[in-house]
Structure formats: C-alpha cells, structure tokens
Design an enzyme around this catalytic site. Structure first.
Site, PDB file in Angstrom:
ATOM      1  N   LEU A  65       0.842  -1.207   0.000  1.00 58.03           N
ATOM      2  CA  LEU A  65       0.000   0.000   0.000  1.00 58.03           C
ATOM      3  C   LEU A  65       0.873   1.252   0.000  1.00 58.03           C
ATOM      4  CD1 LEU A  65      -2.430  -1.457   2.666  1.00 58.03           C
ATOM      5  CD2 LEU A  65      -2.968  -1.058   0.249  1.00 58.03           C
ATOM      6  N   PRO A  66       0.275   2.415  -0.320  1.00 59.70           N
ATOM      7  CA  PRO A  66       1.116   3.624  -0.451  1.00 59.70           C
ATOM      8  C   PRO A  66       1.832   4.048   0.835  1.00 59.70           C
ATOM      9  CG  PRO A  66      -1.009   3.943  -1.543  1.00 59.70           C
ATOM     10  CD  PRO A  66      -1.111   2.651  -0.779  1.00 59.70           C
ATOM     11  N   LYS A 175      14.992   0.519   5.285  1.00 61.53           N
ATOM     12  CA  LYS A 175      14.494   0.954   3.963  1.00 61.53           C
ATOM     13  C   LYS A 175      14.506   2.487   3.853  1.00 61.53           C
ATOM     14  CE  LYS A 175      12.038   1.204   0.152  1.00 61.53           C
ATOM     15  NZ  LYS A 175      12.596   0.979  -1.157  1.00 61.53           N
TER      16      LYS A 175
END
Ligand code: NAD
Length: 304
Positions: A65-66, A175
């Site tokens: 998902l965004p 990340k």
C-alpha cells in the site's frame, strides 16, 4: 499449497502477486481500483471486492500500500467502517506488510497482531518495478525470528535477497535509510548529467564515462534519468512510473521524521526532500521520480 491474500495491486503489488501465481500459490486479490483486480483475475487470482472477503481462508496476508495511514486502516480499521484485518483473519495467519511506511506504524500493527496471536513482519522492498516483475526484489524484514522464517518461505517467490534487519519496524528503518540515499543519488545524477549537457556533452557518452568512474551509482547504472540514454528506463517513456515522485517525497519525509526523533543531521536528505517538494508542486507527483531531471532542465540559463 497455502492461500495468500494480496492487498494493493499497484505498480509493485501487481507484478509481485503475479510471481506468487507463477510459483503455484493460491492467490486472492483486492485493490480499491477494480481494473487492477480484474487484471490479476485474468492471470488466475481470485478476485475479491473488499478486505473482509480477500482474507477469507488465507494463511498469509501480504499488503503493498502507499503509506502508513493506508496500512493502519487496512490492518487496524478506520472511522469509515473498515474492520481491521487483524480482527478478521484466522489465528496463526502470517501478516506481511511490504509497503514503505514509518517504523511507528509498523510497530503499532505488530503490537496489535501479537495481541491476536498473529505473526507480523514489516518487509519493505528495494529493486523497483523491474525487480518486482523479475522476482528479484530485496526484502528488508523486521520482526521476530519465527515470523521471519515463515515469511522467508513466501518472500522467496518474489525476491532474491531477504535480509532480517531486526525487530518489528527495523525493516522500515533500514528501507528509509536506503531511500534517503537514493533520493540524494538521483538528485546528484540529474544535476551532473544536466551540467554536462549544458556544457555541450553528449549524455550517452557522459553516462558511459561516469559509469566507469567514481560517480557510478544505482540511478546512473540502472535508471538513467535523461531521456534516450537507457531504453528501458522511465525517462525514455515520458517518465511513466516506476516509482512515483510523490512516493519519493513521502520516503524522504520519513527520513526527516526519523532524523528529528534521533536528532541526526540529514542536510543532504533535507535538500533532496525540498527538491522533490518543488518538483511535485509543479504537477509532477505522479511521474516517475527520475523526472526530477526536468526540474534541472527547467532552471536552465542560456550560456553566453
Ligand atoms: P501504487 O500507488 O502504484 O500502488 C498502491 C496500490 O494500493 C494502489 O493500486 C491503490 O489503489 C491501492 N490501495 C490504496 N489504499 C488501499 C486500500 N485501503 N485497500 C486496497 N488497496 C488500496 O504504489 P507502488 O509504486 O506499488 O508502491 C507501493 C508501496 O511500495 C509504497 O509504499 C512505495 O513507497 C513502495 N515501493 C515502491 C517502489 C516502486 O518502484 N514503485 C519500490 C519500492 C517500494
């Protein structure tokens, strides 16, 4: 064969779900965009119309998902009547979130999952759409050892390198560090190429030179931002994403938020974030993030 529910079939999620189908998994899919669901159904997935139906009978749930707000609402529920999937899945289900989000949201979801005796890992990815299509993504996983071992068995169908970064949320933190660096490197690559062009150099030749020199980096090697240099790069296809500029702005913002908490200095990251904010404000947010090259071109002065 286990049943996998896949939620979020955008630029990354669709090819990842396709690779699970190719590996012979039973895949149930859901996205707010119905045409994306229909595409996956053509490839053999079971099309579902909402979160509550996609997780029916699932042994594993994967989300792509965004941002954090979407992940929190899909997992934990929202004020629009959405019942979080942690309340819907059967006990023992493995939950994998591969979106890039803030570590706090990942840790919050992990906490609620633990209360329901569910294994949760944050497993953001690196490698872009090309890596998602080729099944060569790098997964950066945060969570307990047992959950990591279970997740590895699923993630291996979509990726080549699977790292255990640490506890819940640590995958996201690693990340975020990576994408802070990527935003800086893409800005620098655009800047150097544009400088060369402004001074009469051929961007193809300049790229070849820098690839064999100390300026070599991922953006230059695999994702050249100058149109026409690399046939498969988004730059040569009107900057169709790929990785949207608005997602890069989000990720650089996550880097700055983390830096504020740890009191770390991130001057380069702050500059890159502002460059993307300017660029996106010009109507470029849905273009690939390499379109920042246009920002440099638009500021060009005539050399006398
Ligand atoms: P995208 O916008 O193309 O896809 C996101 C999908 O999620 C969309 O199809 C959207 O309709 C769907 N969605 C949103 N809310 C939903 C909900 N409540 N229920 C169901 N579906 C919902 O984005 P993307 O490029 O696929 O990126 C997804 C994530 O992966 C982001 O966090 C991004 O930062 C990260 N990422 C992207 C890339 C890349 O190259 N595109 C690379 C690495 C990581």
């Amino acid at each position: 064969m286990s049943t996998i529910a896949f939620i979020g079939l955008g630029n990354m999620g669709a090819p990842m779900a396709n690779n699970l189908l190719s590996a012979g998994c039973n895949v149930r899919v859901f996205d707010l965009v119905k045409s994306s669901v229909d595409e996956l159904a053509k490839a053999g997935a079971i099309a579902c119309e909402e979160v509550s139906s996609v997780v029916e009978g699932a042994d594993v749930v994967i989300t792509m998902l965004p941002a954090g707000e979407h992940v929190r609402s899909v997992y934990l529920g929202d004020h629009h009547g959405g019942v979080g999937l942690v309340n819907l899945v059967k006990s023992g289900t493995l939950l994998i979130d591969s979106s890039t989000i803030d570590p706090e949201s990942a840790r919050t979801v992990a906490k609620y999952a633990k209360e329901k005796q569910l294994d949760f890992v944050d497993a953001p990815v690196s490698g872009g759409v090309a890596g998602a299509k080729a099944g060569t993504l790098t997964f950066i996983v945060g969570g307990g050892a047992k959950a990591f071992d279970r997740a590895e068995q699923v993630l291996k169908h979509m990726g080549k390198n699977i790292f255990h970064a640490g506890r819940a949320g640590d995958g996201q933190m690693a990340k975020i560090c990576n994408n802070l660096m990527l935003g800086i490197l893409m800005s620098g690559t655009c800047e150097a190429l544009n400088l060369g062009i402004d001074n009469g150099l051929d961007p193809n030749v300049l790229s070849k030179i820098m690839l064999q020199s100390s300026g070599r980096n991922w953006a230059l090697e695999l994702y050249n931002p100058c149109p026409g240099v690399m046939e498969n790069a988004p730059a040569s296809h009107d900057y169709q994403p790929g990785f949207m500029s608005k997602l890069m702005l989000k990720d650089l913002g996550l880097g700055l938020d983390s830096a504020a908490k740890s009191q770390s200095s991130v001057p380069m990251g702050a500059l890159a974030r502002n460059l993307y904010a300017f660029h996106n404000a010009g109507g470029n947010e849905e273009l690939d993030f390499s379109s920042l090259f246009r920002f440099y071109q638009s500021t060009k002065k005539e050399v006398k």
